[in-house]
Design an enzyme around this catalytic site. Sequence first.
Site, PDB file in Angstrom:
ATOM      1  N   ARG A  17       1.379  90.746 -96.785  1.00 19.31           N
ATOM      2  CA  ARG A  17       1.681  92.148 -97.059  1.00 19.31           C
ATOM      3  C   ARG A  17       3.104  92.296 -97.576  1.00 19.31           C
ATOM      4  NH1 ARG A  17       0.087  95.575 -91.945  1.00 19.31           N
ATOM      5  NH2 ARG A  17       0.822  97.286 -93.242  1.00 19.31           N
ATOM      6  N   GLN A  25       4.897 107.171 -92.002  1.00 19.13           N
ATOM      7  CA  GLN A  25       4.110 106.234 -91.200  1.00 19.13           C
ATOM      8  C   GLN A  25       4.071 104.873 -91.884  1.00 19.13           C
ATOM      9  OE1 GLN A  25       0.318 108.308 -89.615  1.00 19.13           O
ATOM     10  NE2 GLN A  25       0.984 109.529 -91.363  1.00 19.13           N
ATOM     11  N   ASN A  26       4.574 104.830 -93.120  1.00 19.51           N
ATOM     12  CA  ASN A  26       4.484 103.600 -93.905  1.00 19.51           C
ATOM     13  C   ASN A  26       5.547 102.591 -93.477  1.00 19.51           C
ATOM     14  OD1 ASN A  26       2.471 104.959 -95.188  1.00 19.51           O
ATOM     15  ND2 ASN A  26       3.699 105.500 -96.982  1.00 19.51           N
ATOM     16  N   VAL A  27       5.138 101.339 -93.447  1.00 18.89           N
ATOM     17  CA  VAL A  27       6.076 100.266 -93.095  1.00 18.89           C
ATOM     18  C   VAL A  27       6.697  99.660 -94.354  1.00 18.89           C
ATOM     19  CG1 VAL A  27       4.887  99.744 -90.929  1.00 18.89           C
ATOM     20  CG2 VAL A  27       4.198  98.536 -93.032  1.00 18.89           C
ATOM     21  N   HIS A  49       6.442 103.977 -87.652  1.00 21.76           N
ATOM     22  CA  HIS A  49       5.616 102.801 -87.333  1.00 21.76           C
ATOM     23  C   HIS A  49       6.320 101.498 -87.682  1.00 21.76           C
ATOM     24  CE1 HIS A  49       1.811 105.499 -87.368  1.00 21.76           C
ATOM     25  NE2 HIS A  49       2.461 105.553 -86.238  1.00 21.76           N
TER      26      HIS A  49
HETATM   27  C1  LIG Z   1      -6.620 104.990 -85.133  1.00 26.36           C
HETATM   28  C2  LIG Z   1      -6.397 105.835 -83.913  1.00 26.36           C
HETATM   29  C3  LIG Z   1      -7.664 106.261 -83.277  1.00 26.36           C
HETATM   30  N1  LIG Z   1      -5.598 105.075 -82.921  1.00 26.36           N
HETATM   31  C4  LIG Z   1      -4.457 105.638 -82.444  1.00 26.36           C
HETATM   32  O1  LIG Z   1      -4.030 106.704 -82.835  1.00 26.36           O
HETATM   33  C5  LIG Z   1      -3.741 104.824 -81.388  1.00 26.36           C
HETATM   34  C6  LIG Z   1      -3.973 105.433 -79.994  1.00 26.36           C
HETATM   35  C7  LIG Z   1      -5.373 105.521 -79.727  1.00 26.36           C
HETATM   36  C8  LIG Z   1      -6.185 104.512 -79.369  1.00 26.36           C
HETATM   37  N2  LIG Z   1      -7.442 105.019 -79.206  1.00 26.36           N
HETATM   38  C9  LIG Z   1      -7.414 106.329 -79.469  1.00 26.36           C
HETATM   39  C10 LIG Z   1      -8.430 107.279 -79.448  1.00 26.36           C
HETATM   40  C11 LIG Z   1      -8.119 108.574 -79.789  1.00 26.36           C
HETATM   41  C12 LIG Z   1      -6.790 108.905 -80.137  1.00 26.36           C
HETATM   42  C13 LIG Z   1      -5.775 107.939 -80.160  1.00 26.36           C
HETATM   43  C14 LIG Z   1      -6.110 106.670 -79.805  1.00 26.36           C
HETATM   44  N3  LIG Z   1      -2.319 104.929 -81.560  1.00 26.36           N
HETATM   45  C15 LIG Z   1      -1.596 103.873 -81.131  1.00 26.36           C
HETATM   46  O2  LIG Z   1      -2.032 102.827 -80.724  1.00 26.36           O
HETATM   47  C16 LIG Z   1      -0.098 104.113 -81.158  1.00 26.36           C
HETATM   48  C17 LIG Z   1       0.565 103.245 -82.268  1.00 26.36           C
HETATM   49  C18 LIG Z   1      -0.002 103.574 -83.603  1.00 26.36           C
HETATM   50  C19 LIG Z   1       0.786 102.827 -84.698  1.00 26.36           C
HETATM   51  C20 LIG Z   1      -0.052 101.737 -85.314  1.00 26.36           C
HETATM   52  N4  LIG Z   1       0.672 101.101 -86.407  1.00 26.36           N
HETATM   53  C21 LIG Z   1       0.537 101.403 -87.689  1.00 26.36           C
HETATM   54  N5  LIG Z   1       1.235 100.764 -88.672  1.00 26.36           N
HETATM   55  C22 LIG Z   1       2.130  99.672 -88.313  1.00 26.36           C
HETATM   56  C23 LIG Z   1       1.397  98.391 -88.291  1.00 26.36           C
HETATM   57  C24 LIG Z   1       0.989  97.927 -89.668  1.00 26.36           C
HETATM   58  O3  LIG Z   1       1.193  98.679 -90.636  1.00 26.36           O
HETATM   59  O4  LIG Z   1       0.491  96.809 -89.733  1.00 26.36           O
HETATM   60  S1  LIG Z   1      -0.531 102.690 -88.106  1.00 26.36           S
HETATM   61  C25 LIG Z   1      -0.918 102.393 -89.772  1.00 26.36           C
HETATM   62  O5  LIG Z   1      -2.122 103.055 -89.980  1.00 26.36           O
HETATM   63  C26 LIG Z   1      -1.855 104.360 -90.351  1.00 26.36           C
HETATM   64  C27 LIG Z   1      -2.754 104.678 -91.465  1.00 26.36           C
HETATM   65  O6  LIG Z   1      -2.819 106.046 -91.496  1.00 26.36           O
HETATM   66  P1  LIG Z   1      -2.495 106.801 -92.865  1.00 26.36           P
HETATM   67  O7  LIG Z   1      -1.102 106.491 -93.297  1.00 26.36           O
HETATM   68  O8  LIG Z   1      -2.884 108.177 -92.644  1.00 26.36           O
HETATM   69  O9  LIG Z   1      -3.407 106.064 -93.939  1.00 26.36           O
HETATM   70  P2  LIG Z   1      -4.995 106.024 -94.034  1.00 26.36           P
HETATM   71  O10 LIG Z   1      -5.275 104.745 -94.690  1.00 26.36           O
HETATM   72  O11 LIG Z   1      -5.608 106.326 -92.738  1.00 26.36           O
HETATM   73  O12 LIG Z   1      -5.338 107.244 -95.027  1.00 26.36           O
HETATM   74  C28 LIG Z   1      -4.795 107.249 -96.305  1.00 26.36           C
HETATM   75  C29 LIG Z   1      -4.910 108.698 -96.786  1.00 26.36           C
HETATM   76  O13 LIG Z   1      -4.314 108.763 -98.071  1.00 26.36           O
HETATM   77  C30 LIG Z   1      -5.168 109.472 -98.944  1.00 26.36           C
HETATM   78  N6  LIG Z   1      -4.872 108.984-100.286  1.00 26.36           N
HETATM   79  C31 LIG Z   1      -5.392 107.888-100.912  1.00 26.36           C
HETATM   80  N7  LIG Z   1      -4.821 107.748-102.138  1.00 26.36           N
HETATM   81  C32 LIG Z   1      -3.908 108.778-102.265  1.00 26.36           C
HETATM   82  C33 LIG Z   1      -2.986 109.179-103.286  1.00 26.36           C
HETATM   83  N8  LIG Z   1      -2.905 108.497-104.439  1.00 26.36           N
HETATM   84  N9  LIG Z   1      -2.193 110.261-103.074  1.00 26.36           N
HETATM   85  C34 LIG Z   1      -2.288 110.969-101.907  1.00 26.36           C
HETATM   86  N10 LIG Z   1      -3.139 110.632-100.892  1.00 26.36           N
HETATM   87  C35 LIG Z   1      -3.938 109.557-101.082  1.00 26.36           C
HETATM   88  C36 LIG Z   1      -6.578 109.207 -98.442  1.00 26.36           C
HETATM   89  O14 LIG Z   1      -7.428 110.265 -98.816  1.00 26.36           O
HETATM   90  C37 LIG Z   1      -6.361 109.171 -96.924  1.00 26.36           C
HETATM   91  O15 LIG Z   1      -6.473 110.465 -96.369  1.00 26.36           O
HETATM   92  C38 LIG Z   1      -0.451 104.448 -90.824  1.00 26.36           C
HETATM   93  O16 LIG Z   1       0.190 105.185 -89.920  1.00 26.36           O
HETATM   94  C39 LIG Z   1       0.013 103.000 -90.776  1.00 26.36           C
HETATM   95  O17 LIG Z   1       1.347 102.901 -90.388  1.00 26.36           O
HETATM   96  N11 LIG Z   1       0.470 103.673 -79.916  1.00 26.36           N
HETATM   97  C40 LIG Z   1       0.046 104.211 -78.761  1.00 26.36           C
HETATM   98  O18 LIG Z   1      -0.745 105.119 -78.690  1.00 26.36           O
HETATM   99  O19 LIG Z   1       0.636 103.601 -77.703  1.00 26.36           O
HETATM  100  C41 LIG Z   1       0.252 104.123 -76.427  1.00 26.36           C
HETATM  101  C42 LIG Z   1       1.418 103.864 -75.588  1.00 26.36           C
HETATM  102  C43 LIG Z   1       2.242 104.928 -75.278  1.00 26.36           C
HETATM  103  C44 LIG Z   1       3.330 104.694 -74.438  1.00 26.36           C
HETATM  104  C45 LIG Z   1       3.564 103.397 -73.947  1.00 26.36           C
HETATM  105  C46 LIG Z   1       2.734 102.321 -74.319  1.00 26.36           C
HETATM  106  C47 LIG Z   1       1.654 102.554 -75.170  1.00 26.36           C
END
Ligand SMILES: CC(C)NC(=O)[C@H](Cc1c[nH]c2ccccc12)NC(=O)[C@H](CCCC/N=C(/NCCC(=O)O)S[C@H]1O[C@H](COP(=O)(O)OP(=O)(O)OC[C@H]2O[C@@H](n3cnc4c(N)ncnc43)[C@H](O)[C@@H]2O)[C@@H](O)[C@H]1O)NC(=O)OCc1ccccc1
Length: 255
Positions: free
Chosen positions: A78, A108-110, A126
């Site tokens: 990556r 949220q982007n790395v 993140h």
């Molecule tokens: C998926 C989700 C269900 N999971 C979570 O939210 C979990 C918690 C959880 C677990 N089970 C659950 C169940 C329900 C709710 C929450 C949870 N969260 C965690 O684990 C967090 C940590 C979350 C961070 C994870 N790390 C990342 N990244 C770094 C790593 C790496 O990159 O390798 S997250 C990673 O994915 C995320 C992706 O999301 P988006 O950026 O939104 O991207 P996505 O691909 O989803 O969507 C892209 C969008 O762009 C649009 N698009 C496409 N092209 C374009 C374009 N051209 N222009 C504009 N828009 C566009 C598309 O339509 C689409 O809508 C980014 O944030 C990215 O950083 N930690 C935590 O909760 O810890 C607890 C805790 C608390 C205290 C003490 C101890 C523990």
Amino acid sequence: MFYLIERVYMINDELMNTIGQARRILIFSGAGMSAESGVPTFRDELTGLWEQYDPMDLATPEAFERDPALVWGWYMWRRQQVAAVEPNAGHRAIAAWQRIYPLRIVTQNVDDLHERAGSYGVVHVHGELFASHCYRCRAPHKPTALEETSEQIGQPIDPPHCKLCGGLVRPSVVWFGEALDEASLRAAIYEAENSDLVLAIGTSGLVQPAALVPQWAKDQGAQVIQINPNPTALDELCDINIRSTAAHVLPQIVE
Ligand SMILES: CC(C)NC(=O)[C@H](Cc1c[nH]c2ccccc12)NC(=O)[C@H](CCCC/N=C(/NCCC(=O)O)S[C@H]1O[C@H](COP(=O)(O)OP(=O)(O)OC[C@H]2O[C@@H](n3cnc4c(N)ncnc43)[C@H](O)[C@@H]2O)[C@@H](O)[C@H]1O)NC(=O)OCc1ccccc1
Ligand SMILES: [Zn+2]
């Protein structure tokens, strides 16, 4: 004050007035912000060795403990992928805008594409792909030249060892199940609660707690505008949903 949820497909005066009247604007970006640079979003299928994996399974401490070489190899791949692309017109428009208006940016982007486009003060909730630290003692790790030019990209690569404690080195990103860095989270909450307009760009709004940033702002009376070609979990929260892409819309707002 907007009450009906507006879906617009082009930049209209009303939108420009909303932006023009804002006192403090926060850019909240996700993977879609970098999609037009060629960086796959988290929803996109993985390719190569990682095709058989779900990103969510690789981006976890458990995966790193289970197979550190597989996870480190993925992050080296990556890094090479991001290093090989350029910021897009959306990143550049935000940087140009930030030269004439004190925009705040929480991402949220790395990747480092906001910074490479010239933006400053970017809060990476993140973490950052190009930074590393020790998995055991958390000491920051400065990569050696050799590490940076590994020929094995696309393969499992043994992570380097910490110079202080000999522990395994990991990328300084927040893995699923890990808490966000306290200072970054505090900064994101502060920016959300002190902005009167949030532009949510290219995020599905599914990853917690980051996805709460627009809500925290809304709770303080801010307006939220979304730029995303697809519907997301944030639609109902947003006052305006611009169904288009970051690199297409942002230059029009800034010109
Ligand atoms: C998926 C989700 C269900 N999971 C979570 O939210 C979990 C918690 C959880 C677990 N089970 C659950 C169940 C329900 C709710 C929450 C949870 N969260 C965690 O684990 C967090 C940590 C979350 C961070 C994870 N790390 C990342 N990244 C770094 C790593 C790496 O990159 O390798 S997250 C990673 O994915 C995320 C992706 O999301 P988006 O950026 O939104 O991207 P996505 O691909 O989803 O969507 C892209 C969008 O762009 C649009 N698009 C496409 N092209 C374009 C374009 N051209 N222009 C504009 N828009 C566009 C598309 O339509 C689409 O809508 C980014 O944030 C990215 O950083 N930690 C935590 O909760 O810890 C607890 C805790 C608390 C205290 C003490 C101890 C523990
Ligand atoms: Zn160490």
